[in-house]
Design a protein around this motif. Sequence first.
Motif, short mmCIF file in Angstrom:
data_model
loop_
_atom_site.label_atom_id
_atom_site.label_comp_id
_atom_site.label_asym_id
_atom_site.label_seq_id
_atom_site.Cartn_x
_atom_site.Cartn_y
_atom_site.Cartn_z
N THR A 1 -2.58 -2.20 1.18
CA THR A 1 -1.61 -2.58 0.15
C THR A 1 -0.49 -1.55 0.05
O THR A 1 0.69 -1.90 -0.10
N CYS A 2 -0.85 -0.28 0.18
CA CYS A 2 0.14 0.80 0.17
C CYS A 2 1.14 0.61 1.31
O CYS A 2 2.36 0.72 1.12
N LEU A 3 0.63 0.27 2.49
CA LEU A 3 1.52 0.06 3.65
C LEU A 3 2.38 -1.18 3.45
O LEU A 3 3.59 -1.16 3.76
N ALA A 4 1.77 -2.25 2.94
CA ALA A 4 2.52 -3.49 2.73
C ALA A 4 3.62 -3.30 1.68
O ALA A 4 4.74 -3.81 1.83
N ASP A 5 3.30 -2.56 0.63
CA ASP A 5 4.31 -2.29 -0.41
C ASP A 5 5.48 -1.50 0.16
O ASP A 5 6.64 -1.74 -0.19
N PHE A 6 5.17 -0.56 1.04
CA PHE A 6 6.21 0.23 1.68
C PHE A 6 7.08 -0.66 2.55
O PHE A 6 8.33 -0.55 2.55
N ALA A 7 6.44 -1.57 3.28
CA ALA A 7 7.20 -2.49 4.14
C ALA A 7 8.11 -3.39 3.32
O ALA A 7 9.23 -3.71 3.73
N ASN A 8 7.63 -3.80 2.16
CA ASN A 8 8.38 -4.75 1.32
C ASN A 8 9.45 -4.09 0.47
O ASN A 8 10.34 -4.78 -0.04
N ALA A 9 9.35 -2.75 0.30
CA ALA A 9 10.29 -2.07 -0.59
C ALA A 9 11.69 -2.02 0.00
O ALA A 9 11.87 -1.94 1.22
N LYS A 10 12.68 -2.06 -0.87
CA LYS A 10 14.06 -1.89 -0.43
C LYS A 10 14.42 -0.41 -0.47
O LYS A 10 14.12 0.30 -1.43
N SER A 11 15.04 0.05 0.59
CA SER A 11 15.42 1.47 0.64
C SER A 11 16.71 1.71 -0.15
O SER A 11 17.42 0.78 -0.49
#
Length: 263
Positions: A253-263
């Motif tokens: 979930t931590c990885l998926a949240d990072f992937a989904n986050a906008k920079s």
Amino acid sequence: MNISYQLTQGQIGMLISMPHNGQLIPDDIASTMTEKAKLVPDTDWYMDKLYDFAQAMGIATIIPKYSRYVIDLNRDISGVNLYPGANSTELCPTTAFDLSPLYLDGKSPNEAEIQRRIKNYWQPYHQAIADTLADMRQQYERVVLLDAHSILSHVPRFFAGKLPDFNFGNADGQSCSQALIDKVSALDLSPYSSVVNGRFKGGYITRAYGQPEQGIHAIQLELSQYTYMDEPSDQYNQQKAEQVKVKLQQFVTCLADFANAKS
């Protein structure tokens, strides 16, 4: 579709690769191997079962059908040792982790056979990873590749003593951003032990595809089989597995949240 692997598409910018989950050995190769080799004892057992929650999270997965004894999908086809000075298995392994021979006398693969296996098994898997990541990168600002592994907690050939439970690797900071590894390091994985870039820093897949400056972040997890199996057997322990899957899902979930986050 190539029959040497199974690729399941997802809906977010994340792919889980399980390169050592396969257990099959083609008959022509099996006929040259020892009886013990045919039992594929060094398999990363039950990776597909441990990560069965990924599909519901919209995460793509790729899993080979054939054993690492056929060809190791997490090795460089140039033959470069990923851990210089350490005892490592080859691209087409000739010995098991316990150093027992995999092949009958005089039957080890020659160069022509190794090249055949590269063409038939290694290249299709890696082409699928490359294509999937490229497609994702067209759609998403960030993409995360998790290379999922497991190993016995005691393998004297590779490390002394007992391995930590969660072994994260990002090639000493090269394959994913510091921000992502910081998030992973901050996870509460208790009662399990964890280490970042310890004995396992990430194999060929992590190092080859992790390009954080290009928006592709790769991380490897080498999970101790003690956390979900009845070592040293290959038996799945349902109770242990359900407990560790809670922490695995937090990590994914931590990885998926990072992937989904906008920079």
